[in-house]
Design a protein around this motif. Structure first.
Motif, short mmCIF file in Angstrom:
data_model
loop_
_atom_site.label_atom_id
_atom_site.label_comp_id
_atom_site.label_asym_id
_atom_site.label_seq_id
_atom_site.Cartn_x
_atom_site.Cartn_y
_atom_site.Cartn_z
N LEU A 81 0.83 -1.20 0.00
CA LEU A 81 0.00 0.00 0.00
C LEU A 81 0.86 1.26 0.00
CD1 LEU A 81 -3.05 1.04 0.52
CD2 LEU A 81 -2.26 1.33 2.87
N LEU A 82 1.91 1.27 0.79
CA LEU A 82 2.70 2.47 0.98
C LEU A 82 3.71 2.72 -0.14
CD1 LEU A 82 3.41 2.31 4.82
CD2 LEU A 82 1.70 3.67 3.63
N THR A 83 4.09 1.68 -0.86
CA THR A 83 5.20 1.83 -1.81
C THR A 83 4.79 1.72 -3.27
OG1 THR A 83 5.73 -0.54 -1.68
CG2 THR A 83 6.87 0.94 -0.14
N ALA A 84 3.54 1.37 -3.57
CA ALA A 84 3.13 1.24 -4.97
C ALA A 84 3.16 2.60 -5.65
CB ALA A 84 1.73 0.63 -5.05
N PRO A 85 4.01 2.81 -6.65
CA PRO A 85 4.15 4.14 -7.26
C PRO A 85 2.86 4.65 -7.91
CG PRO A 85 5.99 2.72 -7.86
CD PRO A 85 4.98 1.85 -7.20
N GLY A 86 2.13 3.80 -8.59
CA GLY A 86 0.92 4.26 -9.26
C GLY A 86 -0.20 4.63 -8.31
N LEU A 87 -0.16 4.11 -7.09
CA LEU A 87 -1.18 4.42 -6.09
C LEU A 87 -0.91 5.75 -5.40
CD1 LEU A 87 -3.61 3.73 -4.32
CD2 LEU A 87 -2.10 2.29 -2.93
N ALA A 88 0.35 6.02 -5.06
CA ALA A 88 0.78 7.28 -4.43
C ALA A 88 0.06 7.53 -3.11
CB ALA A 88 0.57 8.45 -5.39
N PHE A 89 -0.09 6.50 -2.29
CA PHE A 89 -0.81 6.63 -1.03
C PHE A 89 -0.14 7.65 -0.11
CE2 PHE A 89 -2.53 5.45 3.07
CZ PHE A 89 -3.83 5.04 2.77
N VAL A 90 1.16 7.56 0.04
CA VAL A 90 1.87 8.49 0.91
C VAL A 90 1.85 9.90 0.32
CG1 VAL A 90 4.14 9.07 1.88
CG2 VAL A 90 3.32 6.70 1.92
N GLU A 91 2.06 10.00 -0.97
CA GLU A 91 2.07 11.32 -1.60
C GLU A 91 0.74 12.03 -1.42
OE1 GLU A 91 2.82 13.25 -6.05
OE2 GLU A 91 3.39 11.17 -5.62
N ILE B 163 -13.09 10.04 -16.68
CA ILE B 163 -12.15 10.61 -17.64
C ILE B 163 -10.79 9.95 -17.55
CG2 ILE B 163 -13.30 12.85 -17.78
CD1 ILE B 163 -11.21 13.90 -15.77
N GLY B 164 -10.60 9.07 -16.59
CA GLY B 164 -9.34 8.33 -16.51
C GLY B 164 -8.25 9.02 -15.71
N TRP B 165 -8.63 9.93 -14.81
CA TRP B 165 -7.65 10.53 -13.91
C TRP B 165 -7.41 9.53 -12.79
CZ3 TRP B 165 -8.46 15.41 -10.41
CH2 TRP B 165 -7.22 15.91 -10.04
N VAL B 166 -6.15 9.13 -12.59
CA VAL B 166 -5.84 7.99 -11.74
C VAL B 166 -6.28 8.19 -10.29
CG1 VAL B 166 -3.50 8.68 -11.09
CG2 VAL B 166 -4.07 6.24 -11.33
N ARG B 167 -6.42 9.43 -9.83
CA ARG B 167 -6.91 9.64 -8.46
C ARG B 167 -8.31 9.08 -8.27
NH1 ARG B 167 -6.67 15.73 -6.86
NH2 ARG B 167 -8.17 15.04 -5.30
N TYR B 168 -9.08 9.01 -9.36
CA TYR B 168 -10.43 8.45 -9.25
C TYR B 168 -10.40 6.97 -8.89
CZ TYR B 168 -12.41 12.66 -11.43
OH TYR B 168 -12.81 13.95 -11.70
N ALA B 169 -9.29 6.29 -9.14
CA ALA B 169 -9.17 4.86 -8.84
C ALA B 169 -8.56 4.60 -7.48
CB ALA B 169 -8.33 4.18 -9.92
N PHE B 170 -8.37 5.64 -6.69
CA PHE B 170 -7.64 5.50 -5.43
C PHE B 170 -8.23 4.46 -4.47
CE2 PHE B 170 -6.77 6.75 -1.04
CZ PHE B 170 -5.39 6.79 -1.04
#
Length: 524
Positions: free
Chosen positions: A139-149, A334-341
């Motif tokens: 959860l914390l290290t997946a780059p595409g997820l950016a949980f910490v960011e 629209i495919g903005w990756v934050r929508y898949a968080f």
């Protein structure tokens, strides 16, 4: 001999306890570093974060829950983008410690720590401590997820996830034995998640309904109240917040907000563009996210829900949370990756399950089909086990190194540099036209912003090739403000006619991606 064996056993226990304590301490130090180091420098403040921060700043300065510009108070936009569960605590910290980005982000870090702890506890409740460590590391290290960011910024995703995880943890811990007060508390936590980030309603609402139907038709693992009371309470919390906003804003403004929200939803949340579907799918299931195991993890998750028992029913809830969100993201948004968080966050549980079960030789336990047994046998030879474990360890390590490097060596903070220049060189009462709300938070100057309805036009322009918002906005030509600040967002969405700007304004200073222009006679 017995005394000697007892002493050796005691020493082993002490060594194990010491190793666990050191491991826990290392994990806490790592998470604290990821959450707190260079907090005001990484990530660099940007459009969404700046817009959200306008509300607590306006509340402190004017006593009004709204945005503010030279036109007066603006109630649409930041007031509905993120809920009061985020903005009011930030306002309270501003009241105590003063207005500032660091103060606001400290509130967000509190939510980040809470979300990590709740996720770890939920994962441990599902499958034990070892599983919790692996899932949380993913959860914390997946780059595409950016949980910490995301958790270091004033955004709604991580706080909403914290409330969702709290509700799930409370729900799963008793399930069929849940009392009415406990179910009301569960629904309240899920409701706070929806109030914090309205997008979560698109996930939580359908999942509660489908989990209830599945209980009626297949699982029968709990009384109907276990689903109905949380569902109705979640809906009630969302409607209560909408009613408060109507009473606070007044019906006319609320109706305008509703109209703008409807247009924005049609333009961003319910698009159904064939061209975007393929792009969105590739962004989710490419090799970067979870080392390419996101989609296999979801397929494996489908095997965890087949038994007719309580654990399988709870895995179904998690599976539906992930699949519902990701399906909406791929096919309708629209495919903005934050929508898949939310879906990507929950997916870490399935990726961890896949990796651990395959590496232990226990993959696909609910299925008995010969083809899957053959595949399981092929995957569980020693070489494949260790290859998968190495792949997992490498992906976590690479993600951690990448994130740590960004935190240690952040990009140049152009917003802070431009804000410092404005404080030095531009009178506070001079009107600055801009669509860079982060600068409006960092300084106390007088700003004019484009109207909120143009944000939907900008989304259509960027994602769907629609006309630029600049075609509908002529404030510069009509009003001739003293200064114009053009930054990354305004340039990206093409809000200003640069030919007209360069004809009537002179470039004063350029700092990073920000250009400050001055009209004749308004030189700083």
């Amino acid at each position: 001999m017995a005394r000697f064996m007892s002493a050796r056993l005691g020493q082993r226990v002490m060594d194990t306890d010491l190793a666990r304590s050191l491991g826990l301490l290392l994990a806490l130090v790592t998470v604290a570093f990821l959450a707190l180091y260079n907090l005001s420098e990484f990530p660099v403040i940007w459009f969404d974060e700046g817009a959200h921060l306008h509300v607590p700043k306006t509340l402190i300065r004017y006593g009004v829950y709204a945005d503010h510009s030279s036109d007066g108070f603006r109630y649409y936009g930041p007031t509905v983008g993120v809920g009061p569960t985020v903005l009011l605590p930030i306002a309270a910290v501003f009241q105590l410690l003063g207005v500032g980005l660091l103060q606001a982000r400290l509130v967000m870090v509190g939510y980040l720590f809470l979300a990590v702890v709740l996720f770890f506890r939920l994962a441990g409740q599902l499958r034990g401590g070892g599983f919790a460590w692996v899932a949380t590391a993913l959860l914390l290290t997946a780059p595409g997820l950016a949980f910490v960011e995301y958790g270091r910024q004033v955004l709604g995703e991580v706080p909403a996830m914290a409330f969702l995880l709290g509700g799930l943890l409370l729900w799963f811990s008793t399930w069929e034995r849940s009392s009415v007060p406990r179910l009301l508390a569960i629904g309240s936590l899920l409701g706070l998640s929806v109030v914090t980030k309205a997008q979560f309603l698109l996930v939580i609402g359908p999942v509660l309904l489908l989990a209830w139907v599945a209980n009626l038709l297949f699982y029968r693992s709990a009384p109907q109240r276990v689903f109905l009371i949380p569902g109705l309470t979640t809906l009630g919390a969302f409607l209560l917040w909408q009613a408060i906003m109507v009473l606070y804003l007044g019906p006319a403004t609320a109706l305008e907000n509703l109209s703008l929200l409807r247009d924005a939803s049609a333009g961003a949340a319910f698009v159904f563009s064939p061209g975007l579907i393929a792009t969105s799918f590739r962004s989710l299931f490419g090799g970067a996210l979870y080392a390419g195991l996101a989609l296999p993890g979801l397929f494996y998750g489908a095997t965890l829900i087949l038994r007719r028992d309580r654990p399988a029913h709870q895995w179904l809830v998690l599976f539906l949370l992930a699949v519902t969100n990701l399906a909406w993201y791929v096919f309708a948004s629209i495919g903005w990756v934050r929508y898949a968080f939310p879906g990507l966050s929950i997916s870490s549980l399935f990726v961890a399950s896949l990796v651990l079960d395959v590496s232990r030789g226990a993959a696909f336990p609910p299925l008995k089909r010969e083809a899957l047994r053959v595949w399981q046998h092929a995957l569980t030879v020693d070489g494949a086990k260790w290859a998968l474990r190495a792949w997992l360890a490498a992906s976590i390590a690479i993600g951690l190194i990448y994130l740590g490097r960004q935190i240690l060596f952040p990009a140049v903070n152009a917003p802070a540099a431009m804000a410092a220049y404005l404080d030095r060189a531009v009178p506070a009462d001079a009107v600055i036209e801009t669509w860079e709300p982060e600068i409006g938070f960092l300084t106390d100057h007088t700003y004019h912003y484009p109207p909120p309805e143009l944000l939907n036009t900008a989304v259509q322009h960027i994602w769907l090739g629609g006309p630029s918002p600049g075609e509908h906005y002529d404030y510069i030509e009509r009003e001739r403000p003293e200064f114009l600040l053009l930054g990354r967002f305004g340039r990206w969405v093409d809000i200003y006619d640069l030919d007209a700007v360069e004809a009537d304004y002179q470039l004063v200073v350029q700092i990073g991606e920000y250009d400050l222009y001055a009209a004749d006679g308004a030189q700083p």
